[in-house]
Scaffold this active site. Structure first.
Site, mmCIF file in Angstrom:
data_model
loop_
_atom_site.group_PDB
_atom_site.id
_atom_site.type_symbol
_atom_site.label_atom_id
_atom_site.label_comp_id
_atom_site.label_asym_id
_atom_site.label_seq_id
_atom_site.Cartn_x
_atom_site.Cartn_y
_atom_site.Cartn_z
ATOM 1 N N ALA A 85 0.912 -1.083 -0.138
ATOM 2 C CA ALA A 85 -0.269 0.042 -0.213
ATOM 3 C C ALA A 85 1.033 1.218 0.064
ATOM 4 O O ALA A 85 1.850 1.023 0.388
ATOM 5 C CB ALA A 85 -0.892 -0.131 1.190
ATOM 6 N N ASP A 86 0.556 2.417 -0.764
ATOM 7 C CA ASP A 86 0.793 3.470 -0.558
ATOM 8 C C ASP A 86 0.174 4.457 -0.594
ATOM 9 O O ASP A 86 -1.158 4.850 -1.371
ATOM 10 C CB ASP A 86 1.973 3.725 -1.854
ATOM 11 C CG ASP A 86 3.004 4.872 -1.648
ATOM 12 O OD1 ASP A 86 3.448 4.930 -0.530
ATOM 13 O OD2 ASP A 86 2.578 5.837 -2.494
#
Length: 225
Positions: A85-86
């Site tokens: 995730a970012d």
């Protein structure tokens, strides 16, 4: 959303390729069993190469997830699922990540005052290509993994803030490890007038979209057994 397949998910070795306490908390709250193994990717991609912030966060998430998947596979410990995730904040064609200093945080938060911005989170789900359960997703070039990418965007409306409010918020230390320089789940929530979209996405993890995507990956194979 995940309850029909939770008994299967909790037999899988699931890795969260992140050290974010917010992401860990969100997954723990839904009862998912996982290990957190943060990626060491430096997130130094050239933002100008991406046509939209959603493309940028998805690429970061992809690299993080594959980084951990390859490292663990090299150790002969192949996980069933790696979650990357970012999260960034975007406004006026500018991408904001974690502030580099108190002055940087001040500029970010002050700029958001009285305006709407968008929080984007890119997600990458990586499974071994030989998995008997996850049989969809794009094959990586080396053929070792299947990859599913998606993103979520949430609009956030910030209130007007005096310089004193911003500086005293920064003094709490909360902004320094948050994309955009604020945390909606804590003191920063007092600065938010409203949102349109997934609240958890602003925390850094689009819970509903993640759950729906994971259910679509696992349910087809399970329904045939």
């Amino acid at each position: 959303m995940l309850q029909p397949i939770m008994h299967v998910l909790n037999t899988q070795r699931i890795i969260l390729a992140s050290g974010s306490p917010r992401r860990k908390q969100i997954l723990q709250n839904i009862g998912l069993q996982f290990e957190a193994v943060p990626s060491t990717f430096e997130e130094d991609l050239d933002k100008s190469l991406f046509p939209h912030p959603s493309d940028y966060v998805k690429e970061n998430a992809r690299i993080k997830a594959l980084d951990i998947a390859n490292k663990l596979a090299g150790d002969k410990i192949v996980p069933d699922l790696v979650i990357g995730a970012d999260t960034v904040v975007a406004m006026d064609n500018t991408i904001y990540e974690k502030p580099k200093s108190h002055d940087d945080a001040f500029k970010m938060i002050t700029g958001f005052g009285g305006r709407s911005h968008t929080v984007y989170t890119g997600m990458a789900l990586v499974s071994p290509s030989q998995s008997s359960i996850v049989t969809s997703g794009e094959l990586t070039k080396d053929g070792k993994f299947r990859l599913t990418l998606f993103h979520e965007g949430t609009d956030v409306m910030m209130t007007d803030m005096t310089e004193e409010i911003v500086r005293m918020y920064i003094q709490t230390g909360e902004p320094m490890d948050k994309a955009g320089g604020y945390g909606i789940q804590a003191i920063g929530g007092t600065l938010v007038e409203g949102i349109r979209g997934d609240y958890f996405n602003v925390m850094g993890f689009p819970l509903h979209r993640f759950s729906r995507t994971l259910a679509n990956l696992y349910q087809p194979q399970l329904s045939q057994t």
